[in-house]
Design a protein around this motif. Structure first.
Motif, PDB file in Angstrom:
ATOM      1  N   SER A  45       0.944  -0.797  -0.073  1.00  0.00           N
ATOM      2  CA  SER A  45      -0.348  -0.265   0.108  1.00  0.00           C
ATOM      3  C   SER A  45       0.932   1.544   0.130  1.00  0.00           C
ATOM      4  O   SER A  45       0.400   2.067  -0.705  1.00  0.00           O
ATOM      5  CB  SER A  45      -0.929  -0.321   1.213  1.00  0.00           C
ATOM      6  OG  SER A  45      -2.043  -0.686   1.498  1.00  0.00           O
ATOM      7  N   GLN A  91      -7.393   0.793  -0.217  1.00  0.00           N
ATOM      8  CA  GLN A  91      -7.482  -0.858  -0.382  1.00  0.00           C
ATOM      9  C   GLN A  91      -8.708  -0.925  -0.025  1.00  0.00           C
ATOM     10  O   GLN A  91      -9.509  -1.279   0.101  1.00  0.00           O
ATOM     11  CB  GLN A  91      -6.376  -1.277   0.819  1.00  0.00           C
ATOM     12  CG  GLN A  91      -6.647  -2.965   1.109  1.00  0.00           C
ATOM     13  CD  GLN A  91      -4.875  -3.340   1.345  1.00  0.00           C
ATOM     14  OE1 GLN A  91      -4.320  -2.477   1.929  1.00  0.00           O
ATOM     15  NE2 GLN A  91      -5.092  -4.514   2.231  1.00  0.00           N
ATOM     16  N   ASP A 170      -5.194  -1.078  -4.999  1.00  0.00           N
ATOM     17  CA  ASP A 170      -4.771  -2.072  -3.672  1.00  0.00           C
ATOM     18  C   ASP A 170      -5.537  -2.711  -3.900  1.00  0.00           C
ATOM     19  O   ASP A 170      -6.621  -1.655  -3.289  1.00  0.00           O
ATOM     20  CB  ASP A 170      -4.450  -0.388  -2.642  1.00  0.00           C
ATOM     21  CG  ASP A 170      -3.773  -1.265  -1.939  1.00  0.00           C
ATOM     22  OD1 ASP A 170      -2.821  -2.093  -1.895  1.00  0.00           O
ATOM     23  OD2 ASP A 170      -3.405  -0.675  -0.747  1.00  0.00           O
ATOM     24  N   GLU A 171      -5.332  -3.921  -4.170  1.00  0.00           N
ATOM     25  CA  GLU A 171      -6.484  -5.181  -3.860  1.00  0.00           C
ATOM     26  C   GLU A 171      -8.315  -4.596  -4.122  1.00  0.00           C
ATOM     27  O   GLU A 171      -8.600  -4.679  -3.393  1.00  0.00           O
ATOM     28  CB  GLU A 171      -6.204  -5.103  -2.194  1.00  0.00           C
ATOM     29  CG  GLU A 171      -4.877  -5.770  -2.268  1.00  0.00           C
ATOM     30  CD  GLU A 171      -4.474  -6.783  -0.823  1.00  0.00           C
ATOM     31  OE1 GLU A 171      -6.236  -7.063  -0.084  1.00  0.00           O
ATOM     32  OE2 GLU A 171      -3.909  -6.366  -0.166  1.00  0.00           O
TER      33      GLU A 171
END
Ligand code: ATP
Ligand code: MG
Length: 279
Positions: A45, A91, A170-171
């Motif tokens: 991150s 995220q 991010d994810e």
């Protein structure tokens, strides 16, 4: 010159003792789709924040080295101008929601509104982006009434609608089912084909193997390994360093020990496993 260029980047948050990114150097070509993998706390991150300008411009802390995107240095830019080129989907999609808008449509239009895009063009761009990510039917819903996976789609859409040159995710599929995940990877692949540069943090290695151009394995703020997805994702180095690997890779690795896997390369995806065991 690479489109993205990180040169010896070392970064420490204000309150941490040790740097989270350690002498990181990285080049990414325009239109490349790079996936970043790594264990918890590896700095994935933080790397996203560095690419997106939040490190150091928002989080402050101590940074050395250079971060360059499209020939411009982050150190010589402000966050306001940087984010016009680089879009980040956080995220946690909840952090992305502005809180200022009542509907998904308005939420996605928010960024365009801020940069003064005319009403008609804005409407068309929002509709196109929503159709691309498959959320047209959510237009009138409240952003807060959505499931995690739907929020992630809205977050992705609100970034895509801005047409960044560099897309940092991010994810982005962490709360999605396999169908949603596949769609997101498909959309991202399509954007890369159209020339957008993509950095995507992900754990779902089977999809990475199928869609990404390159994989970067990050550990303790450093690049442990990088290369073609199949090479990196089947490497013993990943297993030894606590990275998640695909069940097809671990199965074939065991089979290989018993002479039951005859191919040189191990598989990552089901298709590769089936193909290999047929031989
Ligand atoms: N805002 C912050 N302030 C101080 N330390 C932070 C901050 N954000 C992250 N860290 C620390 O930096 C290190 C790397 O965190 P980061 O979130 O980048 O890792 P990650 O690879 O994304 O992990 P995860 O898989 O859990 O998402 C961790 O030790 C974390 O505690
Ligand atoms: Mg993270």
């Amino acid at each position: 010159m690479a489109f993205v260029n990180l040169q010896n980047v070392t970064y420490k948050y204000p309150l941490t003792k040790e740097p989270v990114l350690q002498n990181l150097s990285l080049q990414i070509q325009e239109g490349e789709f790079v996936s970043v993998i790594g264990p918890n706390g590896a700095g994935k991150s933080t790397l996203c924040y560095a690419l997106a300008g939040f490190v150091p411009h928002f989080f402050k802390g101590e940074i050395s080295g250079e971060i360059e995107v499209d020939g411009k240095l982050s150190s010589k830019s402000t966050l306001d101008t940087w984010v016009l080129n680089v879009g980040l989907a956080f995220q946690n999609p909840f952090n992305q929601i502005s809180g200022a808008k009542y509907t998904v449509f308005e939420e996605i239009a928010f960024g365009l509104e801020n940069i003064g895009v005319p009403r008609d063009e804005m409407k068309k761009r929002v509709e196109d982006a929503m159709s691309l990510t498959g959320i047209s039917e959510l237009a009138d819903r409240s952003p807060y009434s959505l499931s995690g996976g739907q929020q992630q789609r809205v977050a992705l859409t609100s970034i895509l609608v801005m047409r960044p040159r560099l897309l940092v995710l991010d994810e982005p599929t962490s709360q999605m089912d396999p169908i949603g995940t596949r769609e997101v990877f498909g959309v991202v692949r399509k954007m890369a084909e159209e020339g957008m540069t993509v950095v995507m943090v992900e754990h779902k290695v089977e999809w990475i193997a199928e869609f990404a151009d390159r994989v970067i394995a990050l550990k303790e703020g450093q690049i442990l390994m990088e290369g073609k997805p199949n090479e990196v994702l089947t490497s013993d180095l990943l297993t030894e360093n606590g990275f998640g690997v695909s069940r097809y890779t671990s199965t074939a690795r065991e089979a290989k020990k018993q002479g039951l896997w005859k191919k040189q390369n191990l598989p990552v995806t089901l298709d590769e496993a089936v193909e290999g065991f047929k031989k």
